[in-house]
Design an enzyme around this catalytic site. Structure first.
Site, PDB file in Angstrom:
ATOM      1  CD  GLU A  40      36.944  36.279  86.642  1.00  0.00           C
ATOM      2  OE1 GLU A  40      37.057  35.999  85.431  1.00  0.00           O
ATOM      3  OE2 GLU A  40      36.755  35.441  87.532  1.00  0.00           O
ATOM      4  NE  ARG A 264      43.472  36.691  74.388  1.00  0.00           N
ATOM      5  CZ  ARG A 264      42.696  36.813  75.476  1.00  0.00           C
ATOM      6  NH1 ARG A 264      41.399  36.829  75.367  1.00  0.00           N
ATOM      7  NH2 ARG A 264      43.222  36.882  76.670  1.00  0.00           N
ATOM      8  CE  LYS A 274      42.609  37.929  84.202  1.00  0.00           C
ATOM      9  NZ  LYS A 274      41.546  38.818  84.687  1.00  0.00           N
TER      10      LYS A 274
HETATM   11  P1  ATP Z   1      42.961  36.111  80.916  1.00  0.00           P
HETATM   12  O1  ATP Z   1      42.583  35.215  79.783  1.00  0.00           O
HETATM   13  O2  ATP Z   1      44.387  36.591  80.878  1.00  0.00           O
HETATM   14  O3  ATP Z   1      42.572  35.603  82.249  1.00  0.00           O
HETATM   15  P2  ATP Z   1      40.584  37.585  80.762  1.00  0.00           P
HETATM   16  O4  ATP Z   1      40.023  37.881  79.444  1.00  0.00           O
HETATM   17  O5  ATP Z   1      39.932  36.491  81.515  1.00  0.00           O
HETATM   18  O6  ATP Z   1      42.142  37.427  80.637  1.00  0.00           O
HETATM   19  P3  ATP Z   1      39.420  39.811  82.076  1.00  0.00           P
HETATM   20  O7  ATP Z   1      39.746  40.377  83.401  1.00  0.00           O
HETATM   21  O8  ATP Z   1      38.118  39.127  81.902  1.00  0.00           O
HETATM   22  O9  ATP Z   1      40.597  38.840  81.705  1.00  0.00           O
HETATM   23  O10 ATP Z   1      39.630  40.884  80.935  1.00  0.00           O
HETATM   24  C1  ATP Z   1      39.134  42.195  80.997  1.00  0.00           C
HETATM   25  C2  ATP Z   1      39.055  42.745  79.618  1.00  0.00           C
HETATM   26  O11 ATP Z   1      40.334  42.745  78.996  1.00  0.00           O
HETATM   27  C3  ATP Z   1      38.139  41.899  78.750  1.00  0.00           C
HETATM   28  O12 ATP Z   1      37.316  42.742  77.996  1.00  0.00           O
HETATM   29  C4  ATP Z   1      39.095  41.140  77.876  1.00  0.00           C
HETATM   30  O13 ATP Z   1      38.508  40.834  76.652  1.00  0.00           O
HETATM   31  C5  ATP Z   1      40.270  42.106  77.744  1.00  0.00           C
HETATM   32  N1  ATP Z   1      41.505  41.378  77.475  1.00  0.00           N
HETATM   33  C6  ATP Z   1      42.018  40.354  78.176  1.00  0.00           C
HETATM   34  N2  ATP Z   1      43.140  39.887  77.599  1.00  0.00           N
HETATM   35  C7  ATP Z   1      43.349  40.646  76.495  1.00  0.00           C
HETATM   36  C8  ATP Z   1      44.337  40.666  75.457  1.00  0.00           C
HETATM   37  N3  ATP Z   1      45.351  39.798  75.448  1.00  0.00           N
HETATM   38  N4  ATP Z   1      44.228  41.591  74.487  1.00  0.00           N
HETATM   39  C9  ATP Z   1      43.225  42.472  74.495  1.00  0.00           C
HETATM   40  N5  ATP Z   1      42.261  42.511  75.425  1.00  0.00           N
HETATM   41  C10 ATP Z   1      42.306  41.609  76.422  1.00  0.00           C
HETATM   42 MG    MG Z   2      37.518  37.059  81.311  1.00  0.00          MG
END
Ligand code: ATP
Ligand code: MG
Length: 561
Positions: A40, A264, A274
């Protein structure tokens, strides 16, 4: 059956490799593998994303497939092109290339048509309840929900209302579109989830052409399907979304992408949400997303991490099905290991104490030979100037040596790396009694640091010639949080109470002159001090260096003492 590919040689394939290998062997989707990385664009990528990138791009590469980069941009109020650009830069830096660049917003038209299709089939409806009414009506884990009074609207009525929502006839919050599934479903997400909400927000790509936006659940699986993604890999918390993911695909009769979940990445002493990282940036706790203390990819890059180190770390962590927390020291271990192979050795003093070699001729300068990298013969040698006045590290001298202190003190002899054996003869102090100057003698026969007669010294210390030293600002980093789990704080407190107040120390460094000639992207080991790189702020005549990591894990030492 697990297929041995080049990447898995020597280790057991992980569960994702097993699944994909079986699909390839069975000819599922014609043996084709297409993954996607779906960020995102609402922030910068962090080390957790790097893990996800390595998995998605790594698996595709391993099985002869491809990976799409898809921006999950369904949340216009939080998203920005600034983030899109940084995400692309970070993926490229890690060494991966996507096959196609796509945006969920590219599919808004198709998603809207699919919403109409569900309405025609009696599987979606417009709900006039308020957000609060919807929340209450959904029930709880132990109690079934109740049907919305608007649930039995006819397809004709629903379609009319949808078109009017789209046309901007209703204010935000007045209506939503929901799927008609089961208000008593044991999975709360299946209790008539919301598909669309009204939002008069400017979108960074579609501008003002939409005032209704699809929810994550109504976008993600369908976007996968549109792109013919074969393996949609995401983090564990999405497993409860999987039934919904499958429900839309089934009801719409579209390409059957399938979702798989892995644990994760969590790191000790680190926050990775984030939202929290953004707060650190916005409140000025750090200087920006790329402040070297941040866990973002751009910060790691600025701090001197290499893509190889990040990838080796991701590989070592592996793919798990259960949540766990990885020790930050493991990441530091991998960057040390990589930099050990590539960093040019140099000498520099960060906390200087002046030394005069009274036995060394006034005005004489010798250029002594030193190897650039003992791990890499090809890195060659360089010359270091030696003269009568030097700087050594203040820590390498003790007037009254503590037990087991084998470095310099009055009467003892040490080796100056690549230089000479020197002996401390006497000290000079200032008015406060602080030692400000060491008078030493040297043994001319020990030139190059070799013992002339088999006589041993207990220590070798680093130094620079005072008259030749080049100065630089040196930024030393420590962990941004002082507690293993920053999210753990006493009641009434905040995660920010766990910030380490000493995470940044700026000192003046005195460096051997050849440092000034190194390219901006050089990786440097200052002997005994750690690995360093030039910061973006560095200028030829006002150098700024970042310490990537000290040579030893100081935290482990503290814990072990
Ligand atoms: P955050 O919780 O930090 O905002 P998010 O999951 O909302 O992270 P996205 O931009 O939606 O952020 O994530 C893109 C991809 O990265 C998704 O497939 C997500 O599952 C993966 N991802 C995010 N954080 C992690 C993590 N700590 N370990 C492994 N994969 C991750
Ligand atoms: Mg997300």
């Amino acid at each position: 059956m697990a297929m041995e590919t080049k990447e898995t040689q020597g280790r057991t394939p992980n569960f994702l490799e097993e699944i994909i290998a079986a699909d390839v062997a069975n000819g599922t989707h014609g043996g084709r593998v297409l993954t996607r990385f779906p960020p995102e664009p609402n922030g910068y990528l962090h080390i957790g994303h790097a893990k996800s990138i390595c998995i998605n791009f790594g698996l595709a590469k391993q099985f002869g497939g491809e990976t799409n980069l898809r921006f999950d941009d369904t949340n216009p109020t939080k998203e920005d092109v600034e983030y899109v650009d940084s995400i692309k830069e970070d993926i490229r830096w890690l060494g991966f290339q996507w096959a196609r660049e796509r945006y969920a917003s590219d599919y808004f038209g198709q998603l809207y048509k699919w919403c109409e299709q569900l309405m025609e089939a009696g599987l979606a409806y417009v709900d006039d309840q308020t957000q609060e009414e919807i929340r209450v009506g959904r029930g709880t884990v132990t109690q079934p929900g109740v049907n919305s009074p608007w649930r039995d609207r006819t397809p004709v009525e629903n379609l009319d209302l949808l078109h009017r929502m789209r046309a901007g006839e209703f204010p935000e919050g007045a209506k939503v579109v929901r799927a008609k599934i089961d208000m008593a479903h044991p999975n709360m997400l299946m209790r008539d989830p919301i598909l669309y909400r009204i939002l008069y927000a400017h979108h960074h790509r579609t501008g003002d052409s939409w005032c209704i936006y699809p929810m994550y659940d109504f976008a993600h699986g369908q976007c996968d399907s549109i792109e013919n993604i074969t393996h949609s890999i995401c983090t564990l918390e999405f497993d409860v979304h999987r039934p919904l993911y499958d429900w839309f695909i089934e009801k719409l009769g579209i390409f059957p992408s399938h979702q798989y979940e892995f644990a994760r990445l969590n790191l000790t002493y680190t926050v990775m949400s984030k939202r929290r990282l953004l707060e650190l940036v916005q409140t000025g706790v750090v200087a920006g997303w790329d402040d070297p203390r941040m866990p973002t990819i751009c910060a790691l890059r600025r701090r001197g991490y290499t893509p190889e180190a990040v990838k080796a770390f991701a590989e070592a962590v592996g793919v798990a099905k259960r949540d766990n927390v990885i020790d930050l020291s493991l990441l530091e271990f991998y960057v040390r290991e990589d930099l050990n192979k590539r960093a040019l050795r140099r000498m520099g003093v960060l906390n200087p104490l002046k030394v005069v070699i009274d036995t060394y001729p006034q005005g004489q300068v010798e250029w002594l030979e030193a190897v650039n990298n003992p791990e890499d013969e090809g890195a060659g040698t360089r010359k270091i100037p030696f003269s009568r006045e030097l700087y050594i590290e203040r820590d390498d001298f003790m007037e009254v040596p503590a037990k087991k202190f084998y470095r310099l003190s009055p009467g003892t002899e040490v080796r100056l790396r690549y230089g000479y054996f020197i002996r401390c003869e006497r000290v000079e102090k200032d008015a406060n009694g602080e030692v400000v100057l060491l008078h030493c003698s040297h043994d001319p026969a020990s030139r190059g640091g070799n013992s002339p007669d088999g006589r041993k010294v207990k220590s070798t210390i680093h130094w620079v010639s005072a008259q030749h030293a080049v100065e630089a600002e040196v930024r030393l980093f420590d962990r941004l949080f002082k507690t293993i789990d920053p999210s753990d704080y006493p009641e009434g407190g905040s995660w920010k109470d766990n910030l380490n107040p000493n995470s940044l120390t700026v000192v003046r460094g005195y460096l051997e002159p050849s440092v000034a000639e190194l390219p901006q992207d050089a990786k440097i080991q200052f002997e005994r001090l750690g690995y360093f790189c030039f910061d973006y702020d560095s200028q030829p005549h006002s150098m700024v260096l970042n310490r990537t990591v000290p040579l030893k894990d100081t935290w482990a030492k503290v814990a072990g003492e």
